[in-house]
Structure formats: C-alpha cells, structure tokens
Design a protein around this motif. Structure first.
Motif, PDB file in Angstrom:
ATOM      1  N   VAL A   2       0.850  -1.184   0.000  1.00  8.93           N
ATOM      2  CA  VAL A   2       0.000   0.000   0.000  1.00  8.93           C
ATOM      3  C   VAL A   2       0.885   1.232   0.000  1.00  8.93           C
ATOM      4  O   VAL A   2       1.748   1.389   0.854  1.00  8.93           O
ATOM      5  N   ARG A   3       0.713   2.076  -0.992  1.00 14.56           N
ATOM      6  CA  ARG A   3       1.552   3.268  -1.066  1.00 14.56           C
ATOM      7  C   ARG A   3       0.756   4.490  -0.673  1.00 14.56           C
ATOM      8  O   ARG A   3      -0.451   4.547  -0.827  1.00 14.56           O
ATOM      9  N   GLU A   4       1.479   5.483  -0.203  1.00 15.72           N
ATOM     10  CA  GLU A   4       0.835   6.752   0.142  1.00 15.72           C
ATOM     11  C   GLU A   4       0.465   7.487  -1.137  1.00 15.72           C
ATOM     12  O   GLU A   4       1.099   7.295  -2.164  1.00 15.72           O
ATOM     13  N   PRO A   5      -0.555   8.355  -1.115  1.00 14.42           N
ATOM     14  CA  PRO A   5      -0.853   9.144  -2.301  1.00 14.42           C
ATOM     15  C   PRO A   5       0.357   9.985  -2.690  1.00 14.42           C
ATOM     16  O   PRO A   5       1.113  10.428  -1.817  1.00 14.42           O
ATOM     17  N   VAL A   6       0.600  10.140  -3.986  1.00 15.02           N
ATOM     18  CA  VAL A   6       1.703  10.998  -4.413  1.00 15.02           C
ATOM     19  C   VAL A   6       1.126  12.179  -5.173  1.00 15.02           C
ATOM     20  O   VAL A   6       0.056  12.103  -5.740  1.00 15.02           O
ATOM     21  N   PRO A  87      -7.585   2.933  -4.136  1.00 12.87           N
ATOM     22  CA  PRO A  87      -6.206   2.619  -4.531  1.00 12.87           C
ATOM     23  C   PRO A  87      -5.414   1.926  -3.433  1.00 12.87           C
ATOM     24  O   PRO A  87      -4.555   1.085  -3.714  1.00 12.87           O
ATOM     25  N   LYS A  88      -5.730   2.252  -2.158  1.00 17.86           N
ATOM     26  CA  LYS A  88      -5.027   1.561  -1.065  1.00 17.86           C
ATOM     27  C   LYS A  88      -5.364   0.082  -1.102  1.00 17.86           C
ATOM     28  O   LYS A  88      -4.506  -0.768  -0.903  1.00 17.86           O
ATOM     29  N   GLU A  89      -6.629  -0.237  -1.343  1.00 24.47           N
ATOM     30  CA  GLU A  89      -7.047  -1.649  -1.428  1.00 24.47           C
ATOM     31  C   GLU A  89      -6.323  -2.363  -2.567  1.00 24.47           C
ATOM     32  O   GLU A  89      -5.988  -3.529  -2.461  1.00 24.47           O
ATOM     33  N   LEU A  90      -6.108  -1.636  -3.673  1.00 22.61           N
ATOM     34  CA  LEU A  90      -5.462  -2.263  -4.834  1.00 22.61           C
ATOM     35  C   LEU A  90      -3.944  -2.185  -4.766  1.00 22.61           C
ATOM     36  O   LEU A  90      -3.249  -2.775  -5.582  1.00 22.61           O
ATOM     37  N   GLY A  91      -3.439  -1.413  -3.786  1.00 25.17           N
ATOM     38  CA  GLY A  91      -1.984  -1.252  -3.680  1.00 25.17           C
ATOM     39  C   GLY A  91      -1.416  -0.432  -4.823  1.00 25.17           C
ATOM     40  O   GLY A  91      -0.285  -0.661  -5.256  1.00 25.17           O
ATOM     41  N   THR A  92      -2.204   0.515  -5.325  1.00 29.54           N
ATOM     42  CA  THR A  92      -1.703   1.354  -6.429  1.00 29.54           C
ATOM     43  C   THR A  92      -1.552   2.800  -5.965  1.00 29.54           C
ATOM     44  O   THR A  92      -2.021   3.172  -4.887  1.00 29.54           O
ATOM     45  N   GLU A  93      -0.933   3.582  -6.820  1.00 29.82           N
ATOM     46  CA  GLU A  93      -0.722   4.994  -6.475  1.00 29.82           C
ATOM     47  C   GLU A  93      -1.991   5.800  -6.676  1.00 29.82           C
ATOM     48  O   GLU A  93      -2.845   5.437  -7.483  1.00 29.82           O
TER      49      GLU A  93
END
Ligand code: ADP
Length: 354
Positions: A2-6, A87-93
């Motif tokens: 899980v990445r933080e929003p960029v 996006p956190k659920e999908l592990g995307t940015e």
C-alpha cells in the motif's frame, strides 16, 4: 504494497476548497488521522461498499484497472474517503487534484504522464473543471491518449501521446452541473446519502478510540444525533467535545460534558447552529413566516444568497422546518415548535370591519 498518495506537477497537495458544511473544517492533521484506511473501516453506505467491493474483486481477478468512477453527494459524506481507500485496497498509487486548480489542459498533463498502469487520479469538485480542460480529458478517459497542439498557423502540428491505462475517480457535490458527455464517460457512478444516527455513533466511537479519548456510548449517540447525518460534522463535534473536556473537565467525554460542549458551540439538540436559527427567526420576524424570496432574506440577514442556498437551506429543508414554494421560502409549523415560538393564528384577522 500500500503506497501513500503521491502528488505531481510541482504542486503541493491540493487543499480542498470545496463548499464546506457550516460547522467548519476538520483540522487537516485530524482529517487524515480519522479517515478510514480500508473498505472494511468504512462505516455505513452498505450498498455502495458492496458494489465497490465487487468492482475491486473483479479488477484484482482480471488484473485490470478499475473503471472510471464518479462519486456524488453533499460535502463531508465520504467521497474523498472512498476515492483514497480504493487505490489503497489495490496497492496502487493515487494522485489527487481538484477541478478549480486545473485552469488549463497543461495543468493536467503532469498528472497524466505520471499516472502508472492501474493507478488512480482523483479529481475533487470535478464539476468545476473549465470547459477546455473537460474537452481535453474526454480522449484521456476514453482512449488513454492526449492530443497536444504545438505551434500556430502553417507550422501547427498535433502530437498524440499514449498514456497508461489508469482510473479517474471524480467527486462532485453538484452532479447536476456536470455536462452529459463528462458524466457519460464514468462507467460507474455512486451517490452517497446522509448517514443513520447508529452509523454516525459507530464512527464517533471508532474515532474516539483512534484519538485515545474516553467516550461513553450515550455521548457517542448524543454527538451522532446532532451531526446532521454527516461524518465530517460528527468528527468536528467529537474533536470539540474532546477539547472542551480537556479544558473544563477531566478529559473524559460523558453525555453531560458533550451537552455542555455543544451548548457552548450553540448547536442544538437537532444539530441546528446559530446561522440556521437566525435564518428561521428572520423568516418569522421580518416576513411573518414567509413566503419570502431568497434575495430579500439574504439582505435582511446580511449574508450572501449563495451561502444560504448552499449551507443553510439544505439542512432546514431536510428537517422539514422550511418549504420552498413557487412564491418563496416558508417556515413550517414544526419549526415554530422547535424554536418554542407560538405560530400565528391559522386565519389571521384582517382588521377590516366589512
Ligand atoms: P467528502 O469528500 O465527501 O467531503 P470526506 O471523505 O472528506 O468527505 O469525509 C470527511 C471525514 O468523515 C473523513 O475524514 C472521515 O474521517 C469521515 N468519514 C466519511 N465517511 C466515512 C465513513 N463511511 N466511515 C467512517 N468515516 C467516514
């Protein structure tokens, strides 16, 4: 992972200048701390959550990006929450921007070129995109390409830029203001509705735990009942009750403390604030309960008509204290009862003798 929003394009994360509920903004630090981090953390909106879960499952199985999603509903009901949880659920940015800051197509370009396969671009207040940006975004959403015009006159040429397949999540408080072509480009649309008291009480209980505050079950209900069906307001009232208790008591939030805190904030048992009561009292005192035009009311209160229409009237209409008739705004019998003011006689004497 899980990445933080960029955030791209050399711009800082966009502060959301959306129409805010009249009870003000949650301080940004708390807003992030209290925001659910997964779909399982999201309280209420069961039908919406279930449909989003299905979309997520399908996207994971097919290893494809989510379809574009439009979220609409009044401020503070969870549009940003849903948009950042997916996006956190999908592990995307997730890149975040908003309609009013994208004043020209070039403002959108850095977000588009940085968007990775399957990532999310969240555009808050999408109804406020200028027409030129809106037209620019159509081929982006449909074919994942941008057409950039360079030069002028005989030297003019167009460059086609291929983009990665990503997902646009748009949020709007005014879906009626979206143009049909933009609305049609969202394959998935979800409307968020006001929350039940029990759901708000659950949000208040969870958030008091996150803040490390002691809160009784009755106090959670007391806050929930006065939160106008809106989680952001419930959070604000919780934070205020916590401050009040820290300052005036031992830090625990009991029903008694809660009532005293909300009395100090001039929020009554149904969640009406000072501005709401002033609106109703002006309608009674100056216009004999109505009908009154919005401009006349706004002049009498010395408040912008837009502010009354956006921030005051929706809640008064929902509570049944106000009616909008073709002749103007009218107060209802329920409002007189709530304010403790005797309504005028049903058939007032005319004063005429014949
Ligand atoms: P919007 O984008 O619609 O204005 P937000 O997503 O910013 O609303 O919600 C405001 C706050 O309310 C969030 O920070 C979060 O703490 C809380 N909230 C909103 N919806 C939910 C929910 N369904 N469950 C739990 N908390 C919520």
């Amino acid at each position: 992972m899980v990445r933080e929003p960029v955030y791209h394009g050399g711009q800082p994360p966009t502060p959301v200048p959306a129409a805010q509920p009249p009870l003000g903004d949650t301080p940004p630090a708390f807003d992030e701390e209290l925001r659910p981090q997964s779909l399982a953390d999201v309280v209420g909106q069961r039908a919406v959550v279930e449909r989003l879960q299905i979309m997520l499952n399908a996207a994971r199985k097919r290893k494809e990006p989510l379809g574009h999603l439009l979220l609409d509903g009044p401020p503070g009901l969870g549009k940003t929450t849903f948009a950042t949880v997916l996006p956190k659920e999908l592990g995307t940015e997730c890149q975040i921007t908003s309609g009013p800051v994208l004043s020209a197509p070039k403002d959108l370009l850095p977000y588009l070129t940085n968007a990775g396969y399957g990532s999310v671009l969240f555009i808050d207040e999408i109804h406020r995109l200028p027409p030129a940006v809106e037209e620019f975004i159509y081929p982006v959403m449909e074919d994942f390409r941008v057409d950039i015009s360079l030069g002028e006159g005989l030297n003019a040429r167009t460059i086609n830029l291929k983009l990665k397949h990503f997902t646009v999540i748009g949020a709007t408080t005014r879906s009626g203001m979206l143009t049909a072509p933009l609305r049609d480009r969202f394959v998935n649309r979800e409307h968020l509705d006001f929350y039940q008291v029990e759901d708000l009480a659950e949000i208040v209980r969870r958030n008091s735990r996150k803040l490390g505050s002691e809160l009784t079950a009755d106090a959670a209900l007391e806050i929930a009942r006065r939160s106008r069906g809106t989680p952001r307001i419930a959070n604000n009232l919780l934070l205020w009750s916590r401050q009040f208790s820290d300052s005036e008591a031992d830090g625990r939030i009991t029903t008694e403390i809660c009532r005293a805190a909300l009395l100090k904030k001039e929020i009554d048992v149904l969640g009406l604030d000072r501005q709401d009561r002033r609106y109703l009292e002006t309608l009674i005192a100056v216009f004999a309960g109505g009908p009154a035009g919005i401009q006349a009311l706004a002049h009498s209160m010395n408040v912008a008509a837009d502010t009354l229409e956006d921030e005051v009237e929706p809640f008064l209409l929902r509570t049944g204290f106000l009616q909008r008739t073709p002749r103007g705004r009218m107060i209802t019998a329920a409002a007189f009862t709530h304010l403790g003011i005797a309504p005028p006689p049903a058939d007032p004497p005319t004063g005429r003798l014949f």
